[in-house]
Scaffold this active site. Sequence first.
Site, PDB file in Angstrom:
ATOM      1  CE  LYS A   1     -29.139 -35.137 -16.100  1.00  0.00           C
ATOM      2  NZ  LYS A   1     -29.234 -35.856 -14.835  1.00  0.00           N
TER       3      LYS A   1
ATOM      4  N   PRO B   1     -19.388 -40.191 -19.205  1.00  0.00           N
ATOM      5  CG  PRO B   1     -18.373 -40.361 -17.119  1.00  0.00           C
ATOM      6  CD  PRO B   1     -18.892 -39.360 -18.098  1.00  0.00           C
TER       7      PRO B   1
ATOM      8  CB  ALA C   1     -25.367 -46.003 -16.792  1.00  0.00           C
TER       9      ALA C   1
ATOM     10  N   GLY D   1     -25.685 -38.536 -20.520  1.00  0.00           N
ATOM     11  CA  GLY D   1     -24.819 -38.734 -21.689  1.00  0.00           C
ATOM     12  C   GLY D   1     -25.591 -39.192 -22.914  1.00  0.00           C
TER      13      GLY D   1
ATOM     14  CG  ASP E   1     -32.591 -35.959 -18.411  1.00  0.00           C
ATOM     15  OD1 ASP E   1     -33.557 -35.430 -17.836  1.00  0.00           O
ATOM     16  OD2 ASP E   1     -31.791 -36.733 -17.859  1.00  0.00           O
TER      17      ASP E   1
END
Length: 322
Positions: free
Chosen positions: A25, A116, A118, A123, A158
């Site tokens: 996102k 990827p 952090a 993710g 999230d």
Amino acid sequence: MHHATSGGPGRLAGNGAVVARAPAKVNVHLGVGPLRPDGFHELQTVFLAVSLFDTVTVRPAEGLSLAVRGEGSAASNGPASVPADRRNLVWQAAELLARHAGVTADAHLEVDKSIPAAAGLAGGSADAAATLVALDALWGTRATRGDLARLGAQLGSDVPFSLLGGVALGTGRGEQLSPVLARRRWDWVLGIAGEGLSTPTVYAELDALRAAGSLPDGADLVSPEPVIAALRSGPTEALAAALDNDLQAPALRLRPELRRALQAATDAGAPAALVSGSGPTVAALAADEDDADRLAAELAGTGVFRDVRAVHGPVHGARLVG
Ligand code: ATP
């Protein structure tokens, strides 16, 4: 042993494997309110799901086991930061769903990461969402999407959006979602920086800057409406003018070189660029797909980023794949 009780695309493929994927996102608007008594900040954010996906494959097994491949895994070239044990959000997702459904947490989980770690792209949340969807099918838990969203919110703010996808306004910690209908496709280039940035560290920096009076205290949030209106159908310039992220200032304080990265994007002709979530990924808006490809090639040549990806959104949330 529990088996899926209903059919559907992708279920029980070879050796009973079930595969699901979930998107990264970008927060096209991120307003951070004051710190709440529970330690979270009150947010008003507009999420856009973009076409960069992690894939989770689950198989029948005894007990839980986990393998992580790709971005951030121990075997990757980049910085290894994704744990392959019970600290991983997918492990926690499996245990939570098993408890909710009253089944034994029996599965082998494989996570293939393209997002990827952090990086401000959610993710880990995507992986948790894909795991909930895949294990629901493998174990036949018959959990509703609402059940999964509630379980997801316990794993991370999230995760409900990673399940939903598309475009949504997030309030509360970001876990309370109102879907937004976007009538057009948006193209972006993601500039991935070398080292990850910890989300709690960026929030702590924001609190410190606010306490020192260097930033407004967050009592008056910028309205997300202009971004929502622009996303729906607006011309690119309208969205470019409305993009806004309260975590950008603290991310820039922690990573001053991100200023150069944002500048590189606008120098290359991006209508606008912002830090994605807590960073350090830079999201550069493009006029269309061709413009995104051109921008990606140009940004790759600057040497400012570890990796550069042309993506588009909105895309669907976590779902099974055939
Ligand atoms: P957000 O945008 O939601 O703040 P992010 O994209 O910045 O998230 P993630 O990639 O979700 O950050 O991961 C943050 C940290 O969570 C990692 O550094 C890692 O230690 C831990 N983690 C646990 N499970 C996972 C996972 N499956 N993938 C990535 N990181 C994970």
